[in-house]
Each structure stands twice: as C-alpha cells, then as structure tokens.
Design a protein around this motif. Structure first.
Motif, PDB file in Angstrom:
ATOM      1  N   ALA A   1       0.838  -1.196   0.000  1.00 32.37           N
ATOM      2  CA  ALA A   1       0.000   0.000   0.000  1.00 32.37           C
ATOM      3  C   ALA A   1       0.874   1.248   0.000  1.00 32.37           C
ATOM      4  O   ALA A   1       1.838   1.340   0.768  1.00 32.37           O
ATOM      5  CB  ALA A   1      -0.910  -0.001   1.225  1.00 32.37           C
TER       6      ALA A   1
ATOM      7  N   GLU B   1      -3.693  -3.710   4.547  1.00 36.17           N
ATOM      8  CA  GLU B   1      -2.999  -2.469   4.194  1.00 36.17           C
ATOM      9  C   GLU B   1      -3.635  -1.821   2.976  1.00 36.17           C
ATOM     10  O   GLU B   1      -3.805  -0.593   2.914  1.00 36.17           O
ATOM     11  CB  GLU B   1      -1.518  -2.743   3.935  1.00 36.17           C
ATOM     12  N   MET B   2      -4.004  -2.608   1.987  1.00 38.98           N
ATOM     13  CA  MET B   2      -4.601  -2.054   0.775  1.00 38.98           C
ATOM     14  C   MET B   2      -5.978  -1.458   1.053  1.00 38.98           C
ATOM     15  O   MET B   2      -6.361  -0.439   0.462  1.00 38.98           O
ATOM     16  CB  MET B   2      -4.713  -3.132  -0.302  1.00 38.98           C
TER      17      MET B   2
ATOM     18  N   THR C   1      -5.806   2.274   2.233  1.00 44.69           N
ATOM     19  CA  THR C   1      -5.339   3.374   1.383  1.00 44.69           C
ATOM     20  C   THR C   1      -6.365   3.670   0.293  1.00 44.69           C
ATOM     21  O   THR C   1      -7.104   2.779  -0.145  1.00 44.69           O
ATOM     22  CB  THR C   1      -3.980   3.047   0.735  1.00 44.69           C
TER      23      THR C   1
ATOM     24  N   ARG D   1      -5.334   3.038  -5.326  1.00 46.24           N
ATOM     25  CA  ARG D   1      -5.408   1.689  -5.908  1.00 46.24           C
ATOM     26  C   ARG D   1      -5.470   1.713  -7.431  1.00 46.24           C
ATOM     27  O   ARG D   1      -5.545   0.659  -8.046  1.00 46.24           O
ATOM     28  CB  ARG D   1      -6.630   0.945  -5.362  1.00 46.24           C
TER      29      ARG D   1
END
Length: 387
Positions: A87, A196-197, A200, A203
């Motif tokens: 991320a 983690e993705m 955030t 993307r």
C-alpha cells in the motif's frame, strides 16, 4: 523477525506476503524468459580479482549520478504498479531512497501520483515517461513533473509495443486486481497485504486516471494503454521529447552500440543500458554482456548506467568496473518493499551497499571511482561472442 543478509531473504518473504498476480508481475520476463534469466546468470560469469596488503581504511561508496551526489551509485528504477506490491508503495520506496541518499525514479504507470510522492518527500526525485503518441497528455505530464521539482527525466525508449508476458495474461493482471474466484482465493491467503490495501485510497494508476478524458476505470485504461504507445517512434521524436525538458534527460532501454551513439546525438545526458528486465525482446543479450561494447562505443561521450539483473553489491561492482557510472535496481527493491514496506527497501539498499563496500575492499580498492576492468577476470569472448 528473520535476519536479512541477502536480497534472496527479502524475496522469500515477498513471495509469501504478496498476491501471486503481483509477484508474477515482478518476477517474470517475456516469452521463454531466456533474457530474464541471463540478466542475472551472466553476472556470475565475471569473476573478481582479489588483491591483498593494501590499506583498506577510509573506504567510500559515495559517488555522483548525472551530477547529483549519491551514497552509492545505485538508483531505484521505475517500476509500474509499485503501489500494488505494498500500500502506497511508491511513497514508501521514495522515502527509503531519500533517507538512504540514492535517487528514486517514479514510473508513469505508478499507483501513487507524481503529486502524492512530492507531497510525502523532501528531496527531488526522478520521473520516468514512456514514448506515447498523445502529445497533450505528454506535455501535461512533463509540466506536472516540473511542478513537482523532479530533478531528472527518464525516457523509456524500448517500449513502443508490449512484449508478451505469459503470466500477466494468464493472471489477468490489473490495478486494482480483478476479482475472480482464483484471485480471491489467493488474496484470502495474503491478509496483511489486504488489510494495508483497504487502508489506502491509492489503488488506481494515479498519473493517468483523472488526467485523461474517459479514463475512469480499469477497462477504459486498458483500452487506452493498448493504443497509447507510439509505434512510429524515431530519433527525431526522441529529440523532440528531449527538447520539452530543460533539465537532465536519461534515455533508458539502450542495448546496442549504434543506438547509444544516436542517444549522444539527440543530447541525452545519460543512457541506461537495459533490456527492460527481460520483459520486452526475449532472446536479446543481457545488459551486462552488452555493457562493454557500449562503453567502448560512447563511454567518453555520455554517462552510462546499467539496469537489469542486479541482485547484489557484487553485481553493482562488476557494472562499475566495466565502466558504468551508475546502476538501477528494480526487482531487488520491490522484493524489499513487498516483504517489509519502507523498512524492506532500506534493508535491500543496505544489503547492496555492504556487499559493494566489502567486495570493493577485498579487491583492493577504497573508492568506487577507482574501480575498473583491472578488478575483473572476464572470460574470453564475454562481450564479443556474438556477431
């Protein structure tokens, strides 16, 4: 926490932590992957000349790349989709490079935008562009890089069309990843990465989505990308692109003596001897095998860097001893990023610097500027075995 002593340690953690789609994206070449493999295996054919009884105190790996002070002559190469390996990956890698004292190169196909990286770093970074046929987008991209105070422009010249990478096609590579039963099953085994993705907002391809009319989802981006690369690219066009930037320009993707000479003619400040990490023309020679021929052709006329295949400080040493003034690492820092984020990138750089420093000393040299072919044992025919 495992002890990290070599890049392979980070690669093992990286493979466990990151979804297969993105691991394969980094760890793949085109077609049969012959060039991808030989980029690394050809380094092992060159041996080092051990020297003893020399004062090895006060060693230094410090140097310059295109006039910029660097802690060692190693830059982080432009790598697309870095923000899918971890991320906010580009921001983390840029911060690690900045604190270590080496250049970071942001890819046009990054997840974090130019503005994102500039906002989260203190020092200028390099920016990489492709040779696209959309002049309006290209000029706005150059202007954005200038506004972000990027200190050099890296123009990738070996991607007029995409080389076929079987694994990417079979995995349905995209950002964000397409949700298929296969990809979902794999991502369910990568919980830390997934959490983690989820935390955030970054993307998508931050330098493209929202900056081109009609590009607002992965499908429209894929369609645009397929037609965006300029297949009519010639040296006149490269010279035109160079004229749009008033700072240092580096041409990346040079693998032939005649092309290196043309790079000098269009006013490039440096070239990167590179075959795109074995991801474009499979069957091309490795970068390290081509380096001596290119150095003999233009080494006193332009600064030469080497990319593709570097996995250790000894690889860096061999490139420098063959005449390169700098090197680029791509996969080596991506392994660290995917394994342990910003800390992992720092660890990758530390591994390379320690091995460079120690090997340099055991070769009887105290400064990277003093490395030369006298430090190497090169097999006969290494750079002229092919006509």
């Amino acid at each position: 926490m495992p002890v990290i002593t070599e890049i392979a340690d980070l690669k093992r953690i990286y493979k466990r932590r990151v979804p297969k789609m993105f691991y394969d994206y980094a760890e793949t070449g085109s077609w049969t992957e012959q060039t991808f493999r030989e980029n690394t295996s050809d380094f092992s054919k060159i041996r080092l000349r051990q020297r003893i009884a020399r004062d090895m105190t006060g060693r230094s790996t410090a140097s310059k790349m295109i006039g910029q002070d660097v802690a060692m002559p190693v830059a982080l190469a432009p790598v697309g989709l870095t923000g899918m390996q971890a991320a906010d990956g580009e921001i983390k890698a840029a911060r690690a490079a900045e604190r270590f004292g080496v250049p970071f190169t942001l890819s046009t196909m990054s997840i974090c935008s130019i503005e994102d990286v500039a906002e989260h770093t203190q020092k200028p970074f390099w920016f990489q562009v492709y040779t696209l046929n959309d002049d309006d987008f290209m000029k706005r991209l150059f202007a954005r890089a200038k506004d972000a105070k990027c200190s050099a422009l890296v123009i990738t010249v070996d991607l007029q069309m995409l080389g076929q990478r079987h694994k990417d096609l079979k995995n349905g590579l995209s950002a964000p990843p397409k949700l298929t039963p296969k990809s979902i099953a794999n991502m369910m085994t990568k919980v830390p990465w997934g959490l983690e993705m989820l935390g955030t907002k970054r993307r998508f391809f931050g330098n493209i989505v929202g900056h081109i009319d009609g590009i607002d989802d992965p499908a429209s981006l894929s369609s645009w990308t397929g037609q965006a690369f300029d297949q009519s690219l010639d040296w006149a066009r490269i010279k035109e692109l160079r004229s749009w930037w008033d700072g240092p320009v580096i041409l990346k993707g040079i693998l032939d003596e005649d092309d290196a000479k043309e790079a000098v003619n269009v006013g490039a400040d440096a070239i990167v001897v590179s075959n795109h990490g074995g991801r474009q023309l499979d069957g091309a020679l490795s970068s390290i095998r081509m380096l001596p021929r290119i150095m003999d052709a233009v080494g006193d006329k332009i600064e030469v860097h080497l990319d593709s295949g570097i996995r250790s400080g000894q690889d860096v040493l061999k490139a420098l001893a063959l005449g390169a003034k700098g090197t680029m690492i791509g996969r080596a820092f991506v392994y660290g990023l995917g394994a342990r984020g910003q800390q992992g990138v720092t660890e990758a750089l530390e591994v390379i610097r320690k091995e460079l420093d120690t090997s340099m000393g055991l070769c009887g040299e105290r400064n990277v500027a003093d490395l030369g072919r006298h430090n190497l044992l090169i097999p006969k025919g290494f750079h002229d075995a092919f006509e």
